[in-house]
Scaffold this active site. Sequence first.
Site, PDB file in Angstrom:
ATOM      1  N   ASP A 142       0.953  -1.072   0.010  1.00 51.39           N
ATOM      2  CA  ASP A 142       0.008  -0.036  -0.079  1.00 51.39           C
ATOM      3  C   ASP A 142       0.918   1.138  -0.037  1.00 51.39           C
ATOM      4  OD1 ASP A 142      -2.206   1.724  -0.004  1.00 51.39           O
ATOM      5  OD2 ASP A 142      -2.813   0.982   2.135  1.00 51.39           O
ATOM      6  N   CYS A 199     -25.477 -13.961  -1.271  1.00 52.68           N
ATOM      7  CA  CYS A 199     -25.258 -13.278   0.225  1.00 52.68           C
ATOM      8  C   CYS A 199     -25.206 -11.604   0.043  1.00 52.68           C
ATOM      9  CB  CYS A 199     -24.184 -13.649   0.990  1.00 52.68           C
ATOM     10  SG  CYS A 199     -23.652 -13.100   2.400  1.00 52.68           S
ATOM     11  N   CYS A 202     -22.872  -7.971   3.958  1.00 44.77           N
ATOM     12  CA  CYS A 202     -22.266  -6.780   4.411  1.00 44.77           C
ATOM     13  C   CYS A 202     -22.998  -5.280   3.646  1.00 44.77           C
ATOM     14  CB  CYS A 202     -20.876  -6.930   3.365  1.00 44.77           C
ATOM     15  SG  CYS A 202     -21.147  -7.474   1.529  1.00 44.77           S
ATOM     16  N   CYS A 249     -13.526   0.891  10.440  1.00 39.94           N
ATOM     17  CA  CYS A 249     -14.732   0.076  10.729  1.00 39.94           C
ATOM     18  C   CYS A 249     -14.661  -1.257  10.196  1.00 39.94           C
ATOM     19  CB  CYS A 249     -15.833   0.872   9.681  1.00 39.94           C
ATOM     20  SG  CYS A 249     -17.451  -0.019   9.968  1.00 39.94           S
TER      21      CYS A 249
END
Length: 356
Positions: A142, A199, A202, A249
């Site tokens: 990153d 699903c 999230c 989060c």
Amino acid sequence: MSLNNTGGMAKLAENIKHWGQTLGFQQIGVAGIDLTEAERHLDNWLALNYHGAMTYMQRHGHKRSRPGLLHPGTQRVISVRMDYLPETGAGMQRQLETPVSAYISRYALGRDYHKLMRSRLQKLADRIHAEIGAFGYRAFVDSAPVLEKALAEKAGLGWIGKHSNLINRKAGSWFFLGEIYTDLPLPIDEPAVNHCGNCRACLVICPSQAIVAPYQVDARRCISYLTIELHGPIPEDLRPLLGNRIYGCDDCQLVCPWNRFAKLTAENDFHPRHRLNSQQLLDVFAWTGQEFLTKTEGSAIRRIGYERWLRNIAVALGNAPKSPVIADALKQRLHDSTPLVKEHIVWALQRQLSAL
Ligand code: B12
Ligand code: SF4
């Protein structure tokens, strides 16, 4: 080792995976460098302004999606992942569900992963060098314009889930990614297959509806962005949605069924320092600037600085159940705060005092 034939490269790739594992990476894969589809999604994401104030996401043209532009000569990307989860879900859930507790993302409780993973990747490159002599490479965690998840997916480390994090069938998603760009023509691994199915957990759980469609996160609504990346004021309409999340989060990962298979980290460095996994809002709000620096030394949290730290906690205190003790703590900080923090304290005080 002779590298003059495909057998030699296959043996080298096998060795790299073995050396990577002994260096603490849970999985290592090799990707080619064609990111055409990911580039299309990236361009679309930028065009929709989903990156918000993260101007670095658009600053480098196509370097992010074309590895050869970032590091000329790159033919392959060695992609690695490292588990970071320091504790089981129960502890996280407890902290999150107690509104006067401070919730800090699990990835940030210990030592900054950038430093740890970079030094391990360097060791891996050194090991390859020791085996074959000089070769072209550059290591990233990153740290440059790199599409880490798209590369990891191509290298077979997992698939990009609907929350846009990489998910591995046997290890969930609580891991970091890193990579070595190289000119070695290593054999390419099979890409991972998507197992999200129907699903939508999230998308449903996200407190701020930041996952605007499967695989698309509008960062401007994401609590991770609001508490870490955003420098200025947090938009008022989003503040109540932060709850007690003061740094990052984890909700979309906490709810993901694949995280039943997540493994706890093997790295002592990723274990919580200064009880950052179980702090109370009032305690961290009382930290002095010096305490903030001491207690976040070597941690990723430090880069948001003391001002944004207080801004985030003020919002969480505004979201906490009404209490005269909280109102007093907010008032006490009013006089010595920067304009940014002061504005968030005033907002929090209004909410605290509205029905007392
Ligand atoms: C910018 C960034 C953020 C931003 C934006 C997030 C985002 N989704 O882009 C913010 C600040 C919000 C953020 C938050 C987090 N991040 Co972050 N972040 C990054 C960073 C620097 C770049 C990501 C990127 O390229 N975004 C660009 C967009 C276009 O990519 P994307 O949303 O992933 O979209 C891809 C797919 O979803 C798909 N796609 C997009 N649109 C569409 C549309 C359709 C129809 C389809 C089918 C597909 C599709 O293609 C895209 C390209 O592959 C990477 C490091 C890196 N250099 O790669 C870390 C990274 C992704 N972050 C990471 C982490 C840990 C987090 C958090 C969990 C931290 C936290 N606990 O608070 C959260 C998770 C939030 C979330 N749900 O994404 C890890 C993820 C590890 C993993 N297992 O995947 C990374 C890889 C850092 C690392 N080295 O480990 N992050
Ligand atoms: S990190 Fe939190 S706010 Fe961001 S997409 Fe996931 S659940 Fe939503």
